[in-house]
Design an enzyme around this catalytic site. Structure first.
Site, short mmCIF file in Angstrom:
data_model
loop_
_atom_site.label_atom_id
_atom_site.label_comp_id
_atom_site.label_asym_id
_atom_site.label_seq_id
_atom_site.Cartn_x
_atom_site.Cartn_y
_atom_site.Cartn_z
CD GLU A 1 -2.01 -1.13 -0.39
OE1 GLU A 1 -0.84 -1.26 -0.80
OE2 GLU A 1 -2.33 -1.33 0.79
CG HIS B 1 3.33 -1.67 1.97
ND1 HIS B 1 3.19 -1.81 0.62
CD2 HIS B 1 2.08 -1.55 2.48
CE1 HIS B 1 1.90 -1.79 0.32
NE2 HIS B 1 1.22 -1.63 1.42
#
Length: 299
Positions: A210, A248
């Site tokens: 990510e 997040h």
């Protein structure tokens, strides 16, 4: 053979009587995981689902049942204490599913697990599964199939999509490890890849990364220096603008090192097959294996 989680491992679920802990503990047990104990302070002496004994502490659970793996579903305000309890009990493996643990608390935990050599997966992760043997986490078991591709991922849902594609191709998975997306967590991408390198069942590795952080670059450099098995990689967040969080704290770009472009370039330089679309993850893994086999024939 499997990494981290085996069929013989005995799992204690910390937070087993909570909403999520009870739901997923049942699914893990149905999959074949040896759930031998539940831990909820104040409920020691009871029984969960008529078969699993409850204990007030993990220490007591370990003494009475011989559990060696801890699966944590404790709410964020108390999850740090649960992890520290598992560390003090010297569990072979600690898997924390809990989301929302403060970064400062995780920094303290990270120091502790490094000092004591404890294997921690998570927090904020889907867990670990060895298809056909055992699962400790929240992943859907039915999409997994025993096979030869090891998967390590910072994402939960993308892992499930990758697993399904690889299963449909007939390759299957040796083990799948969701390390979590928080900026400070337990095992890193590189550490899990090192385990796959030593696992004879794992013939290829898939990395799902990510935006944010530099773990992908670290893993790419290690693979470049230690080429042993075919590797494919997908990195989520290509269209995310600078400074944008993706759900997040770990998925945030801080400088150029955290961008998708930087991560993909590192993978390319390491000779890793780069996958550009979610829909082509399975195909990309297959191509990585074919390319590796052709190189071996030339050698």
């Amino acid at each position: 053979m499997a990494i981290l989680l085996k069929k013989t491992d005995r799992v204690a679920v910390q937070g087993i009587t909570g909403k999520y802990g009870s739901f997923h503990a049942r699914l893990c047990r149905e999959y074949g995981t040896k759930i031998t104990a539940g831990v909820t302070p104040g409920k020691g002496g009871g029984v969960f689902d008529e078969t699993i004994p409850l204990f007030d502490t993990l220490k007591e659970a370990k003494e009475k049942t011989g559990c060696n793996v801890s699966l944590i579903f404790v709410p964020a305000p108390f999850a740090v204490d649960a992890i520290m309890e598992a560390v003090s009990c010297q569990m072979d493996l600690v898997i924390c599913i809990t989301e929302g643990i403060p970064i400062l608390d995780m920094a303290k935990i990270k120091r502790k697990i490094v000092q004591q050599g404890i294997k921690l997966v998570g927090p904020n992760c889907p867990g670990v599964i060895t298809p056909g043997e055992s699962k400790a986490g929240i992943m859907p078991g039915y999409i997994h199939k025993p096979g030869k591709v090891g998967i390590v991922s910072r994402s939960g849902t993308l892992t499930y999509e990758a697993v399904w594609q690889i299963t449909r191709l007939g390759l299957g998975q040796s083990s799948c490890v969701g390390i979590g997306g928080d900026p400070i967590h337990g095992l890193s991408l590189r550490e899990v890849i090192e385990m796959f390198w030593e696992d004879p069942q794992t013939e290829a590795v898939l990395i799902i990364g990510e935006i944010g952080g530099g773990e992908e670059q670290e893993a790419a450099q290690w693979i470049k220096e230690n080429p042993k098995k075919p590797v494919a990689a997908f990195v989520a967040g290509l269209t995310a603008p600078l400074g944008k969080r993706m759900g997040h704290a770990g998925a945030i770009i801080l400088g150029q090192s955290g961008t998708v472009a930087a991560k993909l370039e590192a993978f390319r330089e390491a000779g890793i097959k780069v996958i550009h679309s979610v829909s082509e993850i399975g195909k990309g893994v297959g191509e990585a294996i074919d390319q590796w086999n052709r190189k071996k024939m030339v050698w």
